[in-house]
Design a protein around this motif. Structure first.
Motif, PDB file in Angstrom:
ATOM      1  N   GLY A   1       0.611  -1.174  -0.017  1.00 57.20           N
ATOM      2  CA  GLY A   1       0.264   0.099  -0.070  1.00 57.20           C
ATOM      3  C   GLY A   1       0.950   1.189  -0.056  1.00 57.20           C
ATOM      4  N   ASN A   2       2.239   1.052  -0.379  1.00 58.87           N
ATOM      5  CA  ASN A   2       2.811   2.328  -0.448  1.00 58.87           C
ATOM      6  C   ASN A   2       3.404   2.350  -1.674  1.00 58.87           C
ATOM      7  OD1 ASN A   2       4.192   4.588   0.927  1.00 58.87           O
ATOM      8  ND2 ASN A   2       6.167   3.161   1.369  1.00 58.87           N
ATOM      9  N   ALA A   3       2.686   2.563  -2.727  1.00 60.09           N
ATOM     10  CA  ALA A   3       3.238   2.571  -3.993  1.00 60.09           C
ATOM     11  C   ALA A   3       4.004   3.915  -4.399  1.00 60.09           C
ATOM     12  CB  ALA A   3       2.060   2.408  -5.128  1.00 60.09           C
ATOM     13  N   PRO A   4       4.960   3.750  -5.336  1.00 55.62           N
ATOM     14  CA  PRO A   4       5.383   5.335  -5.722  1.00 55.62           C
ATOM     15  C   PRO A   4       4.402   5.794  -6.699  1.00 55.62           C
ATOM     16  CG  PRO A   4       6.607   3.300  -6.870  1.00 55.62           C
ATOM     17  CD  PRO A   4       5.808   2.792  -5.615  1.00 55.62           C
ATOM     18  N   ASP A   5       4.623   7.018  -6.827  1.00 53.75           N
ATOM     19  CA  ASP A   5       3.512   7.740  -8.014  1.00 53.75           C
ATOM     20  C   ASP A   5       3.729   7.493  -9.254  1.00 53.75           C
ATOM     21  OD1 ASP A   5       1.962   9.366  -6.019  1.00 53.75           O
ATOM     22  OD2 ASP A   5       4.125  10.208  -5.583  1.00 53.75           O
ATOM     23  N   ILE A   6       5.304   7.341  -9.545  1.00 55.61           N
ATOM     24  CA  ILE A   6       5.472   7.368 -11.027  1.00 55.61           C
ATOM     25  C   ILE A   6       7.208   6.348 -11.005  1.00 55.61           C
ATOM     26  CG2 ILE A   6       6.873   8.353 -12.965  1.00 55.61           C
ATOM     27  CD1 ILE A   6       5.642  11.078 -11.568  1.00 55.61           C
ATOM     28  N   VAL A   7       7.025   5.405 -12.112  1.00 53.83           N
ATOM     29  CA  VAL A   7       8.076   4.311 -12.069  1.00 53.83           C
ATOM     30  C   VAL A   7       8.753   4.500 -13.361  1.00 53.83           C
ATOM     31  CG1 VAL A   7       8.844   1.933 -12.202  1.00 53.83           C
ATOM     32  CG2 VAL A   7       6.991   2.783 -10.602  1.00 53.83           C
TER      33      VAL A   7
ATOM     34  N   GLN B   1       2.640  -5.626 -16.257  1.00 53.36           N
ATOM     35  CA  GLN B   1       2.430  -6.133 -15.080  1.00 53.36           C
ATOM     36  C   GLN B   1       1.227  -5.309 -14.463  1.00 53.36           C
ATOM     37  OE1 GLN B   1       5.303  -7.613 -12.590  1.00 53.36           O
ATOM     38  NE2 GLN B   1       4.085  -7.388 -10.598  1.00 53.36           N
ATOM     39  N   PHE B   2       1.459  -3.952 -14.157  1.00 47.48           N
ATOM     40  CA  PHE B   2       0.761  -2.997 -13.360  1.00 47.48           C
ATOM     41  C   PHE B   2      -0.639  -2.610 -14.246  1.00 47.48           C
ATOM     42  CE2 PHE B   2       4.454  -2.631 -10.768  1.00 47.48           C
ATOM     43  CZ  PHE B   2       3.921  -3.402  -9.627  1.00 47.48           C
ATOM     44  N   ALA B   3      -0.363  -2.516 -15.646  1.00 51.42           N
ATOM     45  CA  ALA B   3      -1.426  -2.373 -16.648  1.00 51.42           C
ATOM     46  C   ALA B   3      -2.434  -3.512 -16.327  1.00 51.42           C
ATOM     47  CB  ALA B   3      -1.170  -2.287 -17.955  1.00 51.42           C
TER      48      ALA B   3
ATOM     49  N   PHE C   1       5.577   4.919 -16.378  1.00 53.06           N
ATOM     50  CA  PHE C   1       4.332   4.794 -16.021  1.00 53.06           C
ATOM     51  C   PHE C   1       4.028   5.434 -14.701  1.00 53.06           C
ATOM     52  CE2 PHE C   1       6.266   0.693 -14.832  1.00 53.06           C
ATOM     53  CZ  PHE C   1       5.892   0.536 -13.565  1.00 53.06           C
ATOM     54  N   ALA C   2       2.744   5.475 -14.616  1.00 54.79           N
ATOM     55  CA  ALA C   2       1.924   6.186 -13.337  1.00 54.79           C
ATOM     56  C   ALA C   2       1.363   5.207 -12.675  1.00 54.79           C
ATOM     57  CB  ALA C   2       1.355   7.433 -13.774  1.00 54.79           C
ATOM     58  N   LEU C   3       1.521   5.209 -11.074  1.00 60.29           N
ATOM     59  CA  LEU C   3       0.655   4.469 -10.560  1.00 60.29           C
ATOM     60  C   LEU C   3      -0.230   5.084  -9.427  1.00 60.29           C
ATOM     61  CD1 LEU C   3       3.214   1.708  -9.222  1.00 60.29           C
ATOM     62  CD2 LEU C   3       1.529   1.422 -10.856  1.00 60.29           C
TER      63      LEU C   3
END
Length: 461
Positions: free
Chosen positions: A120-126, A136-138, A359-361
């Motif tokens: 639950g601590n995802a970065p905003d941007i990778v 994977q995240f898409a 990409f953005a999370l």
């Protein structure tokens, strides 16, 4: 006229302590220290003022009049000096918007980013190495559609169709290519007397003649030792042989998993590579030396006295690596390159690329503004102006590149008929691990190729 970038984002180097902890440290770490206490990258180099001003203006436009503030957490694959060009482009966004961007260098992204998302601590941007994490995240629904944030028309105006297609999942674009590495063949102009034009068959004939000549000079330099990444220079070799024989559609099918590793096409590429890598005379020192020599020093063989080898097939970053230990290897007089020849002339204009995909999370306004900015030619011009990378945005002028190596690489990228990321840029981590191990095993035991390819194919499941 040039000036230093006005602000330097706080930069951390992360290895294996848990991204959640590294991101927490971002709020309290010194701008000059990583989480381990080592000195980190800085934006000490200068960039042309007109490019900085243009990037600040582009970031202002991306913000669209919104009163942005706060902090974004960005995880990138690059660390140390390799991160400097990206930090320079980030700084212009900070200056324009007032948003602070904490950049964390995390080479082991395939492990740490999923762990952070799960916690639950995802970065905003990778900013990822290749497409694997983005896909994977898409697929999981965590990544943000850039078709919605930026718009397909804007993306199509700025990026090659092949790169956009590679970053598309279920009809939506999720990633922005920024760094885009091309591959070419490097040589020492003072000693090389072989062909720089013609077909792959022409170059192979010259190579075989030199290998049989008894001079002790091998046609090819090769070094694959790189710790956990050992074997990676061979991926570009194999994939470029493949695309110049079978074309971009076949390369895309291989990268996506549609074309199996056990196919005749993939086997051909491995065997063609093996004609060089498994030979005692085609590669300097023979196959055992190829496996054990550092990936970051093997090109020195072009400059030793007596010379050990003549040619290197690698990414455009090879010039910077070889110049680190051979200052005389300046482009074009001390080091030059040519396009990889096609074995099938129908695919002479097909290009395999690798690089970074951002990409953005998070879909908050600051993240959206950053992604809009990151896709602009102004942002990518700052990366290009570092002289360290070629970039993907097709509207970045060639004269932005400060050296002939990167300018020539960018020309190759722009002139290509088709541009396609190969499997090394697209496959999941488990498959890539099997791919790397398979390359090393094949060089040491060529008779095992069938079982090696079957093993890589099995890693897909």
């Amino acid at each position: 006229m040039s000036r230093a970038m006005p602000r330097t984002p706080r930069i951390l180097t992360f290895t294996a302590l848990g991204l959640a902890g590294a991101l927490a440290l971002a709020g309290c770490a010194s701008a000059d220290q990583s989480s381990s206490g080592d000195e980190t990258a800085s934006t000490g180099s200068t960039l042309p003022q007109e490019l900085v001003d243009a990037a600040v203006a582009a970031a202002t436009t991306a913000a669209d009049g919104q009163d942005l503030s706060g902090t974004l957490e960005m995880v990138g694959v690059s660390t140390g000096a390799d991160a400097d060009p990206f930090i320079g482009a980030i700084s212009a966004f900070e200056e324009a918007t007032g948003v602070t961007v904490n950049y964390t260098g995390a080479p082991d992204q395939a492990t740490v980013v999923p762990a952070a998302v799960e916690a639950g601590n995802a970065p905003d941007i990778v900013d990822g190495q290749g497409l694997g994490l983005m896909q994977q995240f898409a697929a999981s629904g965590d990544a943000v559609s850039l078709s919605d944030v930026i718009g397909d028309d804007v993306l199509a105006d700025n990026f090659n169709p092949g790169l956009l297609q590679s970053a598309t999942v279920d009809g939506q674009v999720y990633g922005i290519w920024n760094e885009a590495d091309t591959f070419q063949i490097f040589y020492n102009p003072a000693t090389y007397d072989g062909p720089t034009e013609g077909s792959w068959q022409d170059l192979s004939a010259w190579s075989e003649a030199l290998a049989a000549s008894g001079t002790g000079v091998a046609p090819w330099c090769m070094g694959l030792e790189a710790g956990a990444g050992s074997g990676f220079p061979a991926q570009g070799f194999i994939e470029n042989l493949f695309v110049k024989q079978f074309g971009s559609d076949a390369l895309a099918a291989w990268a996506s998993g549609e074309l199996p590793w056990t196919s005749d096409e993939v086997r051909w590429a491995f065997e063609e590579f093996g004609r060089i890598a498994t030979s005692e005379t085609m590669v300097a020192g023979g196959p055992q030396a190829a496996v054990s020599t550092s990936a970051f020093s093997f090109m020195d063989g072009m400059y030793t006295d007596p010379q050990a080898c003549q040619l290197t097939l690698w990414g455009n970053y090879a010039a910077g690596i070889v110049q680190g230990s051979n200052p005389e290897a300046t482009v074009p007089d001390g080091l030059n390159f040519f396009d990889i020849p096609a074995s099938d002339p129908a695919y002479a204009g097909a290009l395999d690329v690798a690089g970074h995909v951002t990409f953005a999370l998070n879909d908050d306004p600051a993240t959206a503004a950053f992604m809009k900015y990151w896709a602009t030619p102004e942002a990518q011009s700052l990366i290009a102006a570092s002289g360290r990378y070629t970039v993907a945005n097709v509207n970045v002028p060639l004269d932005v590149y400060p050296n002939e190596n990167m300018r020539g690489s960018a020309e190759l990228l722009l002139a290509a008929e088709t541009v396609t990321p190969g499997p090394a840029s697209a496959i999941p981590t488990a498959v890539n691990t099997a791919y790397l191990q398979g390359i090393l095993s094949y060089i040491q035991d060529p008779a095992s190729l069938d079982s090696i390819l079957a093993g890589i194919e099995a890693a897909k499941s």
